[in-house]
Design an enzyme around this catalytic site. Structure first.
Site, PDB file in Angstrom:
ATOM      1  N   GLU A   1     -10.581  -2.570  -5.495  1.00  0.00           N
ATOM      2  CA  GLU A   1      -9.274  -2.425  -6.319  1.00  0.00           C
ATOM      3  C   GLU A   1      -8.450  -3.517  -5.826  1.00  0.00           C
ATOM      4  O   GLU A   1      -7.873  -3.912  -6.350  1.00  0.00           O
ATOM      5  CB  GLU A   1      -8.827  -1.758  -6.708  1.00  0.00           C
ATOM      6  CG  GLU A   1      -9.482  -1.297  -8.366  1.00  0.00           C
ATOM      7  CD  GLU A   1      -8.510   0.052  -8.696  1.00  0.00           C
ATOM      8  OE1 GLU A   1      -7.673   0.346  -8.257  1.00  0.00           O
ATOM      9  OE2 GLU A   1      -9.325   0.910  -9.652  1.00  0.00           O
ATOM     10  N   PHE A   2      -8.160  -3.718  -4.250  1.00  0.00           N
ATOM     11  CA  PHE A   2      -7.738  -4.157  -3.281  1.00  0.00           C
ATOM     12  C   PHE A   2      -7.236  -6.091  -3.758  1.00  0.00           C
ATOM     13  O   PHE A   2      -6.336  -6.602  -3.630  1.00  0.00           O
ATOM     14  CB  PHE A   2      -8.229  -4.296  -2.341  1.00  0.00           C
ATOM     15  CG  PHE A   2      -7.675  -4.751  -0.523  1.00  0.00           C
ATOM     16  CD1 PHE A   2      -6.371  -4.542  -0.365  1.00  0.00           C
ATOM     17  CD2 PHE A   2      -8.238  -6.300  -0.755  1.00  0.00           C
ATOM     18  CE1 PHE A   2      -5.449  -5.105   0.514  1.00  0.00           C
ATOM     19  CE2 PHE A   2      -6.462  -7.203   0.636  1.00  0.00           C
ATOM     20  CZ  PHE A   2      -6.075  -6.486   1.030  1.00  0.00           C
TER      21      PHE A   2
ATOM     22  N   TYR B   1       1.185  -8.870   4.549  1.00  0.00           N
ATOM     23  CA  TYR B   1       0.468  -7.653   4.477  1.00  0.00           C
ATOM     24  C   TYR B   1      -0.387  -7.741   6.294  1.00  0.00           C
ATOM     25  O   TYR B   1      -0.306  -6.379   6.574  1.00  0.00           O
ATOM     26  CB  TYR B   1      -0.803  -8.321   3.655  1.00  0.00           C
ATOM     27  CG  TYR B   1      -2.003  -7.355   4.068  1.00  0.00           C
ATOM     28  CD1 TYR B   1      -1.932  -6.237   3.760  1.00  0.00           C
ATOM     29  CD2 TYR B   1      -2.568  -7.314   4.131  1.00  0.00           C
ATOM     30  CE1 TYR B   1      -3.260  -5.203   3.294  1.00  0.00           C
ATOM     31  CE2 TYR B   1      -4.078  -6.998   4.497  1.00  0.00           C
ATOM     32  CZ  TYR B   1      -3.853  -5.586   3.829  1.00  0.00           C
ATOM     33  OH  TYR B   1      -4.714  -4.602   4.191  1.00  0.00           O
TER      34      TYR B   1
ATOM     35  N   ARG C   1       0.005   8.029  -8.199  1.00  0.00           N
ATOM     36  CA  ARG C   1       0.862   7.470  -9.362  1.00  0.00           C
ATOM     37  C   ARG C   1       0.353   7.201 -10.473  1.00  0.00           C
ATOM     38  O   ARG C   1       1.470   7.512 -11.372  1.00  0.00           O
ATOM     39  CB  ARG C   1       1.062   6.018  -8.947  1.00  0.00           C
ATOM     40  CG  ARG C   1       1.828   5.873  -7.574  1.00  0.00           C
ATOM     41  CD  ARG C   1       2.578   4.253  -7.949  1.00  0.00           C
ATOM     42  NE  ARG C   1       1.118   3.206  -7.087  1.00  0.00           N
ATOM     43  CZ  ARG C   1       1.221   2.394  -7.597  1.00  0.00           C
ATOM     44  NH1 ARG C   1       3.369   1.363  -7.853  1.00  0.00           N
ATOM     45  NH2 ARG C   1       1.134   0.769  -7.294  1.00  0.00           N
ATOM     46  N   ARG C   2      -0.906   7.680 -10.792  1.00  0.00           N
ATOM     47  CA  ARG C   2      -1.612   8.042 -11.796  1.00  0.00           C
ATOM     48  C   ARG C   2      -2.357   8.699 -12.029  1.00  0.00           C
ATOM     49  O   ARG C   2      -3.614   9.263 -11.406  1.00  0.00           O
ATOM     50  CB  ARG C   2      -3.131   6.537 -11.681  1.00  0.00           C
ATOM     51  CG  ARG C   2      -1.375   5.221 -11.643  1.00  0.00           C
ATOM     52  CD  ARG C   2      -3.198   3.912 -11.810  1.00  0.00           C
ATOM     53  NE  ARG C   2      -4.089   4.080 -10.160  1.00  0.00           N
ATOM     54  CZ  ARG C   2      -4.830   2.935  -9.876  1.00  0.00           C
ATOM     55  NH1 ARG C   2      -4.868   2.155 -10.736  1.00  0.00           N
ATOM     56  NH2 ARG C   2      -5.236   3.265  -8.490  1.00  0.00           N
TER      57      ARG C   2
ATOM     58  N   ALA D   1      -8.575   5.630  -6.568  1.00  0.00           N
ATOM     59  CA  ALA D   1      -9.259   4.627  -6.604  1.00  0.00           C
ATOM     60  C   ALA D   1     -10.068   4.201  -5.152  1.00  0.00           C
ATOM     61  O   ALA D   1      -9.500   4.632  -3.578  1.00  0.00           O
ATOM     62  CB  ALA D   1      -9.056   3.430  -7.041  1.00  0.00           C
TER      63      ALA D   1
ATOM     64  N   ALA E   1      -5.452   8.551  -3.314  1.00  0.00           N
ATOM     65  CA  ALA E   1      -6.788   8.826  -3.272  1.00  0.00           C
ATOM     66  C   ALA E   1      -7.375   8.660  -5.144  1.00  0.00           C
ATOM     67  O   ALA E   1      -8.667   9.506  -5.377  1.00  0.00           O
ATOM     68  CB  ALA E   1      -6.849  10.188  -3.931  1.00  0.00           C
TER      69      ALA E   1
ATOM     70  N   ASN F   1      -3.845   6.945   3.569  1.00  0.00           N
ATOM     71  CA  ASN F   1      -4.766   5.689   3.116  1.00  0.00           C
ATOM     72  C   ASN F   1      -3.659   4.799   1.651  1.00  0.00           C
ATOM     73  O   ASN F   1      -3.735   3.436   1.528  1.00  0.00           O
ATOM     74  CB  ASN F   1      -5.507   6.326   2.747  1.00  0.00           C
ATOM     75  CG  ASN F   1      -6.315   5.313   1.316  1.00  0.00           C
ATOM     76  OD1 ASN F   1      -7.338   4.130   1.917  1.00  0.00           O
ATOM     77  ND2 ASN F   1      -6.757   4.855   0.154  1.00  0.00           N
TER      78      ASN F   1
ATOM     79  N   ASP G   1       5.011   8.348  -5.938  1.00  0.00           N
ATOM     80  CA  ASP G   1       4.797   7.432  -5.347  1.00  0.00           C
ATOM     81  C   ASP G   1       5.779   7.443  -4.089  1.00  0.00           C
ATOM     82  O   ASP G   1       6.950   7.817  -3.740  1.00  0.00           O
ATOM     83  CB  ASP G   1       6.165   6.114  -6.214  1.00  0.00           C
ATOM     84  CG  ASP G   1       5.916   5.011  -5.791  1.00  0.00           C
ATOM     85  OD1 ASP G   1       5.556   4.799  -4.106  1.00  0.00           O
ATOM     86  OD2 ASP G   1       6.458   3.916  -6.533  1.00  0.00           O
TER      87      ASP G   1
END
Length: 250
Positions: free
Chosen positions: A186-187, A150, A34-35, A12, A10, A84, A57
């Site tokens: 940011e992908f 991917y 994770r941030r 970004a 969530a 997501n 994570d």
């Protein structure tokens, strides 16, 4: 009744835009990432919306189970789960790829989705209400050079979503696979390992879809009448279409 949405990744992009969309409608939010600093900033920005953050994570199975199990009572009855969290790494052909990056994509895009879904789904079934939204990709349907692992992970998301819906027949649960195309987040920076100038070339001369577009689609799908299920939704910008079959002429 005030509903609760649980959004992974969530901090970004799509996840952040979805958090903002649900917050505007007065939902309770469980936001993971994770941030921690970004989670804190997002929680402050969304005030006075009720927000509970979880810093872990999704690739860690035990952490997923513990995080979901730690939810306070007022956030524990999840109405909507949005899987997501995900990423792409590299665009090299399969014979040149880094196996560590392949494993990272499998661990995040497939295993992380499985861990969180399995932790939350039993409660939804017990309450006989809930909606699982998985973030797939058009790459799960349409191949392109360098999309190897991917695209494979997103093909899994597509098939898992369909099989999940089959398993849930007879309940009032819903499952939706959202499949974005070219979207500027940011992908690509992550995919090109932090090289923003290289990432910018992906969108050069185009008007890609925005995270807010995907957030609106997810919110719409999850707020339709309870008897309606959107199985899947492909979303691409007008500037994107399908290429002809590739032919190598000798």
């Amino acid at each position: 009744m005030q509903k609760t949405v649980f959004i992974t990744g969530a901090t970004a992009g799509f996840g952040k835009a979805m958090a903002e969309r649900y917050a505007r409608e007065g939902w309770k939010l469980v936001l993971t990432g994770r941030r921690q600093e970004r989670l804190d900033e997002l929680k402050e920005a969304l005030a006075p919306a009720p927000v509970h953050t979880l810093n872990f994570d999704v690739r860690d199975r035990a952490s997923c189970r513990e995080a979901v199990g730690s939810l306070p009572a007022e956030f524990a009855a999840i109405d909507v789960l949005v899987n997501n969290a995900g990423l792409a790494l590299g665009i090299e052909p399969a014979q040149d790829c880094d196996l560590d990056e392949w494993e990272c994509m499998v661990d995040t895009n497939i295993k992380g989705l499985l861990y969180i879904t399995r932790a939350i789904l039993p409660g939804m079934v017990e309450r006989d209400r809930g909606h699982v939204v998985n973030l797939g990709s058009v790459a799960g349907t349409y191949p392109y050079p360098g999309g190897n692992t991917y695209g494979g992970t997103k093909a899994f998301v597509n098939q898992f979503s369909k099989n999940l819906l089959a398993d849930l027949l007879g309940t009032r649960l819903r499952v939706t696979n959202i499949e974005p195309g070219l979207c500027e987040t940011e992908f690509s920076v992550v995919r090109f390992r932090g090289d923003k100038s290289k990432a910018d070339t992906v969108y050069q001369g185009t008007e890609p879809i925005r995270p807010e577009d995907i957030a609106e689609a997810v919110y719409w799908a999850t707020t339709l009448p309870a008897h309606v299920n959107i199985n899947s939704m492909e979303i691409m910008p007008v500037d994107q279409a399908f290429a002809p079959f590739a032919i190598n002429r000798r």
